[in-house]
Design an enzyme around this catalytic site. Structure first.
Site, PDB file in Angstrom:
ATOM      1  N   GLU A  38       0.833  -1.205   0.000  1.00 15.73           N
ATOM      2  CA  GLU A  38       0.000   0.000   0.000  1.00 15.73           C
ATOM      3  C   GLU A  38       0.867   1.253   0.000  1.00 15.73           C
ATOM      4  O   GLU A  38       0.591   2.208  -0.717  1.00 15.73           O
ATOM      5  CB  GLU A  38      -0.934   0.010   1.211  1.00 15.73           C
ATOM      6  CG  GLU A  38      -2.163  -0.836   1.030  1.00 15.73           C
ATOM      7  CD  GLU A  38      -3.067  -0.337  -0.086  1.00 15.73           C
ATOM      8  OE1 GLU A  38      -3.505   0.832  -0.037  1.00 15.73           O
ATOM      9  OE2 GLU A  38      -3.308  -1.108  -1.024  1.00 15.73           O
TER      10      GLU A  38
ATOM     11  N   HIS B 237       1.920  -0.544  -5.054  1.00 17.89           N
ATOM     12  CA  HIS B 237       2.304  -1.605  -5.998  1.00 17.89           C
ATOM     13  C   HIS B 237       1.914  -2.928  -5.362  1.00 17.89           C
ATOM     14  O   HIS B 237       2.330  -3.214  -4.240  1.00 17.89           O
ATOM     15  CB  HIS B 237       3.805  -1.535  -6.270  1.00 17.89           C
ATOM     16  CG  HIS B 237       4.252  -2.383  -7.410  1.00 17.89           C
ATOM     17  ND1 HIS B 237       3.587  -2.435  -8.608  1.00 17.89           N
ATOM     18  CD2 HIS B 237       5.329  -3.198  -7.534  1.00 17.89           C
ATOM     19  CE1 HIS B 237       4.226  -3.261  -9.427  1.00 17.89           C
ATOM     20  NE2 HIS B 237       5.288  -3.723  -8.797  1.00 17.89           N
ATOM     21  N   HIS B 238       1.132  -3.720  -6.043  1.00 16.06           N
ATOM     22  CA  HIS B 238       0.519  -4.882  -5.417  1.00 16.06           C
ATOM     23  C   HIS B 238       0.873  -6.166  -6.157  1.00 16.06           C
ATOM     24  O   HIS B 238       0.744  -6.222  -7.380  1.00 16.06           O
ATOM     25  CB  HIS B 238      -0.990  -4.683  -5.340  1.00 16.06           C
ATOM     26  CG  HIS B 238      -1.344  -3.412  -4.635  1.00 16.06           C
ATOM     27  ND1 HIS B 238      -1.461  -2.202  -5.312  1.00 16.06           N
ATOM     28  CD2 HIS B 238      -1.541  -3.144  -3.330  1.00 16.06           C
ATOM     29  CE1 HIS B 238      -1.741  -1.256  -4.420  1.00 16.06           C
ATOM     30  NE2 HIS B 238      -1.793  -1.797  -3.222  1.00 16.06           N
TER      31      HIS B 238
ATOM     32  N   HIS C 139       2.029  -3.977 -14.379  1.00 20.14           N
ATOM     33  CA  HIS C 139       1.039  -4.195 -15.428  1.00 20.14           C
ATOM     34  C   HIS C 139       1.061  -3.103 -16.499  1.00 20.14           C
ATOM     35  O   HIS C 139       0.915  -3.395 -17.683  1.00 20.14           O
ATOM     36  CB  HIS C 139      -0.354  -4.351 -14.817  1.00 20.14           C
ATOM     37  CG  HIS C 139      -0.441  -5.525 -13.893  1.00 20.14           C
ATOM     38  ND1 HIS C 139      -0.425  -6.826 -14.362  1.00 20.14           N
ATOM     39  CD2 HIS C 139      -0.500  -5.611 -12.548  1.00 20.14           C
ATOM     40  CE1 HIS C 139      -0.491  -7.661 -13.334  1.00 20.14           C
ATOM     41  NE2 HIS C 139      -0.533  -6.948 -12.223  1.00 20.14           N
ATOM     42  N   GLU C 140       1.282  -1.851 -16.087  1.00 23.47           N
ATOM     43  CA  GLU C 140       1.320  -0.753 -17.061  1.00 23.47           C
ATOM     44  C   GLU C 140       2.455  -0.918 -18.062  1.00 23.47           C
ATOM     45  O   GLU C 140       2.376  -0.438 -19.184  1.00 23.47           O
ATOM     46  CB  GLU C 140       1.477   0.610 -16.371  1.00 23.47           C
ATOM     47  CG  GLU C 140       0.405   0.968 -15.367  1.00 23.47           C
ATOM     48  CD  GLU C 140       0.697   0.410 -13.973  1.00 23.47           C
ATOM     49  OE1 GLU C 140       1.850   0.503 -13.500  1.00 23.47           O
ATOM     50  OE2 GLU C 140      -0.235  -0.138 -13.379  1.00 23.47           O
TER      51      GLU C 140
ATOM     52  N   ASP D  63       9.242  -3.196  -9.380  1.00 20.90           N
ATOM     53  CA  ASP D  63       9.152  -4.577  -8.892  1.00 20.90           C
ATOM     54  C   ASP D  63      10.346  -4.942  -8.023  1.00 20.90           C
ATOM     55  O   ASP D  63      10.199  -5.609  -7.003  1.00 20.90           O
ATOM     56  CB  ASP D  63       9.023  -5.543 -10.070  1.00 20.90           C
ATOM     57  CG  ASP D  63       7.790  -5.253 -10.893  1.00 20.90           C
ATOM     58  OD1 ASP D  63       6.684  -5.328 -10.331  1.00 20.90           O
ATOM     59  OD2 ASP D  63       7.935  -4.917 -12.078  1.00 20.90           O
TER      60      ASP D  63
END
Length: 96
Positions: A50, A54-55, A72-73, A81
Site C-alpha cells: 500500500e 504496488h501490489h 502491469h502498465e 518490482d
C-alpha cells in the site's frame, strides 16, 4: 515506468537469490514455520504494498507464500518490482 530488458533483470537478480524471472515477472516462494507466521508476514507485506502503491499477485497455502511481481502498465518487470522485492526480502528476513 520503463520495462527492463531480460539482461538488466538477470543482473539485478544477482542481489535476490530467492527470486526467479520467467513469464515476464519476478517469482519467489517463502516457507514459514506455520500459518500464523506466514499470515503475519503477508500482513506486513500488504502494508508495504500500500505504501508503494504496488501490489503483487500472491497465493498462500498453510505455511507457503508464493509471490509474483510485475508492473502491469509496462507489461513486464520494472525497477518498481525490484523495489518491492527488496522490501519483501527485508520483511521475510525479520520474520525468520
Amino acid at each position: 515506468m520503463e520495462k527492463l530488458t531480460p539482461q538488466d533483470i538477470e543482473k539485478k537478480l544477482l542481489r535476490f537469490p530467492d527470486w526467479e524471472y520467467y513469464d515476464d515477472a519476478l517469482h519467489a516462494e517463502f516457507e514459514f514455520d506455520n500459518f500464523k507466521d506466514c499470515f503475519s508476514a503477508m500482513s506486513r507485506i500488504a502494508f508495504e504494498c500500500e505504501a508503494q502503491n504496488h501490489h503483487p499477485e500472491w497465493t498462500n497455502v498453510y505455511n507457503m507464500l508464493s509471490i509474483s511481481l510485475s508492473t502491469h502498465e509496462a507489461n513486464g518487470v520494472t525497477d518498481k518490482d525490484f523495489k518491492l522485492a527488496e522490501a519483501i526480502e527485508m520483511i521475510v528476513e525479520v520474520q525468520e
